[in-house]
Design an enzyme around this catalytic site. Structure first.
Site, PDB file in Angstrom:
ATOM      1  N   GLY A  14     -14.389  -2.913  -0.701  1.00 19.96           N
ATOM      2  CA  GLY A  14     -15.723  -2.315  -0.650  1.00 19.96           C
ATOM      3  C   GLY A  14     -15.887  -1.173  -1.638  1.00 19.96           C
ATOM      4  O   GLY A  14     -16.930  -1.042  -2.285  1.00 19.96           O
ATOM      5  N   ARG A  74       0.822  -1.221   0.000  1.00 14.69           N
ATOM      6  CA  ARG A  74       0.000   0.000   0.000  1.00 14.69           C
ATOM      7  C   ARG A  74       0.853   1.267   0.000  1.00 14.69           C
ATOM      8  O   ARG A  74       0.435   2.284  -0.548  1.00 14.69           O
ATOM      9  CB  ARG A  74      -0.941  -0.004   1.199  1.00 14.69           C
ATOM     10  CG  ARG A  74      -2.074  -0.978   0.965  1.00 14.69           C
ATOM     11  CD  ARG A  74      -3.107  -0.925   2.037  1.00 14.69           C
ATOM     12  NE  ARG A  74      -4.272  -1.668   1.608  1.00 14.69           N
ATOM     13  CZ  ARG A  74      -5.121  -2.252   2.439  1.00 14.69           C
ATOM     14  NH1 ARG A  74      -4.948  -2.169   3.742  1.00 14.69           N
ATOM     15  NH2 ARG A  74      -6.158  -2.900   1.970  1.00 14.69           N
ATOM     16  N   GLY A 122     -10.909  -6.922  -3.940  1.00 10.86           N
ATOM     17  CA  GLY A 122     -11.201  -7.945  -2.936  1.00 10.86           C
ATOM     18  C   GLY A 122     -10.547  -9.279  -3.199  1.00 10.86           C
ATOM     19  O   GLY A 122      -9.358  -9.374  -3.496  1.00 10.86           O
ATOM     20  N   LYS A 181     -22.388 -14.643  -1.692  1.00 14.33           N
ATOM     21  CA  LYS A 181     -23.820 -14.420  -1.522  1.00 14.33           C
ATOM     22  C   LYS A 181     -24.457 -13.667  -2.683  1.00 14.33           C
ATOM     23  O   LYS A 181     -23.941 -12.637  -3.118  1.00 14.33           O
ATOM     24  CB  LYS A 181     -24.052 -13.609  -0.244  1.00 14.33           C
ATOM     25  CG  LYS A 181     -23.569 -14.315   0.994  1.00 14.33           C
ATOM     26  CD  LYS A 181     -23.666 -13.388   2.180  1.00 14.33           C
ATOM     27  CE  LYS A 181     -23.091 -14.061   3.420  1.00 14.33           C
ATOM     28  NZ  LYS A 181     -22.780 -13.065   4.439  1.00 14.33           N
TER      29      LYS A 181
END
Ligand code: AMP
Length: 404
Positions: A384, A40, A361, A201
């Protein structure tokens, strides 16, 4: 959506507050906190080097971990200063104070090209509430705000959005790249445009499916959410695979929408199944592959796509000129059920004439684990934030930036 970037403004001699994502993993060694992965920090170097080259006085802020609004020495950004210093090849000053007199004095003392890192913005409870006092305190240190923390752009916090109420705000180069590949490029993609969606999901991914159905030529569905689609389309039984009755109408609506829009909706035709699955212990029981369009027996569950699904998906990926992938094809964290995700990663990597975008992700983890990261056109740094951008949502950390 084009937003002003640091290339569009005068930077020389200006104090520039840059929100970066220095939320790096730390480990305690001999009583000291050590950075275990500096990816990062490295991701911010193009922006920081550009600012330094232009003679800006660079003031960096970031969150790290979840200190819950209190000072916690174990979640201090202090270890990042020497790490950044060695990557930049120049001194990086650290300020224990995030705002206030001491921080301001250090900011004012910076020479052109100088770099100052402020302590963790989440040491203040106001940060996550987008508190105006904290935002003003940060703004008081600088003359320009640059947001380069894409991974936090879906949050309206003092340091990601609030501060832009008090300073002219533009995007950094990492933020610009993320918006280009996860938004602008997908508005008018080179076709065929193939979207690959996986993950656990149906309800988590339905907004992305809905939005990308309007843009894609083909949508490939894998992962845990595929079993609801397979039950509906192939009429098979799915054993104890991931499924909820309330996902059925959602999946059916997507199937109907694809038909109406003429989008090719591809779902798996076979699966790796297991009779026992312990995610925490990273263990499966007995495993086997089903045949094509074969039901999954009672007591067994699908944990990966099978070889025939890989063939089907790879053939479509090979024809694409734009590919975006979000979400793994199976439980890639366990070796036996990682093959489907790795094979799909390989199929994407093999298509050298397509723009290949890995949209955040777990698919990023899968691509890196497969050693194929350098074969992709772009790999998002957001989790996200990527998902929300792909859903077509407005991100507060982007909305607050000046239009071009
Ligand atoms: P998401 O965060 O929704 O992208 O989901 C990623 C997670 O989905 C990963 O941890 C995978 O292990 C999990 N996953 C993928 N396929 C399956 C499956 N067939 N059954 C259970 N979990 C799955």
């Amino acid at each position: 959506m084009p937003k002003k970037t640091i290339r569009d403004i005068e930077l020389s001699n200006k104090r520039v507050l840059v929100r970066v994502d220095f939320n790096v993993p730390l480990d305690e060694k001999d009583g000291q906190m050590v950075i275990t992965d500096s990816t990062r920090i490295q991701e911010t170097l193009p922006t920081l080097n550009y600012l330094i080259e232009k003679g800006a006085k660079v003031i960096l802020c970031s969150h790290l971990g979840r200190p819950k609004g209190q000072r916690d020495p174990k979640q201090s950004l202090a270890p990042v200063a020497p790490a950044l210093s060695s990557l930049l090849g120049r001194p990086v000053e650290f300020s224990d104070e995030t705002t206030g007199e001491v921080a301001k004095a250090k900011a004012l003392a910076l020479p052109p090209g100088g770099v100052l890192l402020l302590e963790n913005t989440r040491f203040f409870a106001g940060e996550e509430k987008n508190d105006a006092e904290l935002a003003k305190g940060l703004a008081d240190l600088a003359e320009i705000f640059v947001n380069d923390a894409f991974g936090s752009a879906h949050r309206a916090h003092s340091s990601t959005a609030g501060v832009a109420d008090y300073l002219p705000a533009v995007s950094g180069l990492l933020m610009e790249k993320e918006l280009t590949y996860l938004h602008d490029e997908l508005e008018n993609p080179e076709r065929p445009f193939v979207v690959i969606l996986g993950g656990a999901k149906v309800n988590d991914k339905i907004e992305v499916i809905n939005r990308l159905l309007e843009k894609a030529d083909t949508i490939i569905i894998g992962g845990g959410m595929a079993y609801t689609f397979r039950k509906l389309v192939q009429g098979i039984t799915i054993g104890k695979s991931l499924y909820k009755p309330e996902w059925e109408p959602i999946a059916q609506a997507a199937i109907d929408k694809a038909k109406k829009l003429g989008v090719n909706l591809l779902i798996p035709v076979d699966a790796m199944i297991t009779d026992a699955f312990d995610f925490d212990a990273k263990k499966l029981g007995n495993t086997k592959y089903t045949g094509v369009n074969e039901s999954i027996p009672e007591g067994w569950e699908g944990v990966d796509i099978g070889p025939e699904s890989v063939k089907l998906f790879a053939a479509e990926i090979a024809k694409a000129r734009t590919v975006i992938w979000n979400g793994p094809m199976g439980v890639f964290e366990i070796k036996e059920s990682s093959k489907g995700s790795f094979d799909v990663a390989a199929a994407i990597a093999e298509n050298s004439s397509a723009k290949t975008i890995i949209g955040g992700g777990d698919s990023v983890k899968a691509v890196k684990k497969a050693g194929l990261a350098d074969k992709m056109t772009f790999i998002s740094t957001g989790g996200g934030a990527s998902l929300e951008l792909l859903e077509g949502k407005i991100l507060p950390g982007v909305a607050c930036l000046q239009e071009k």
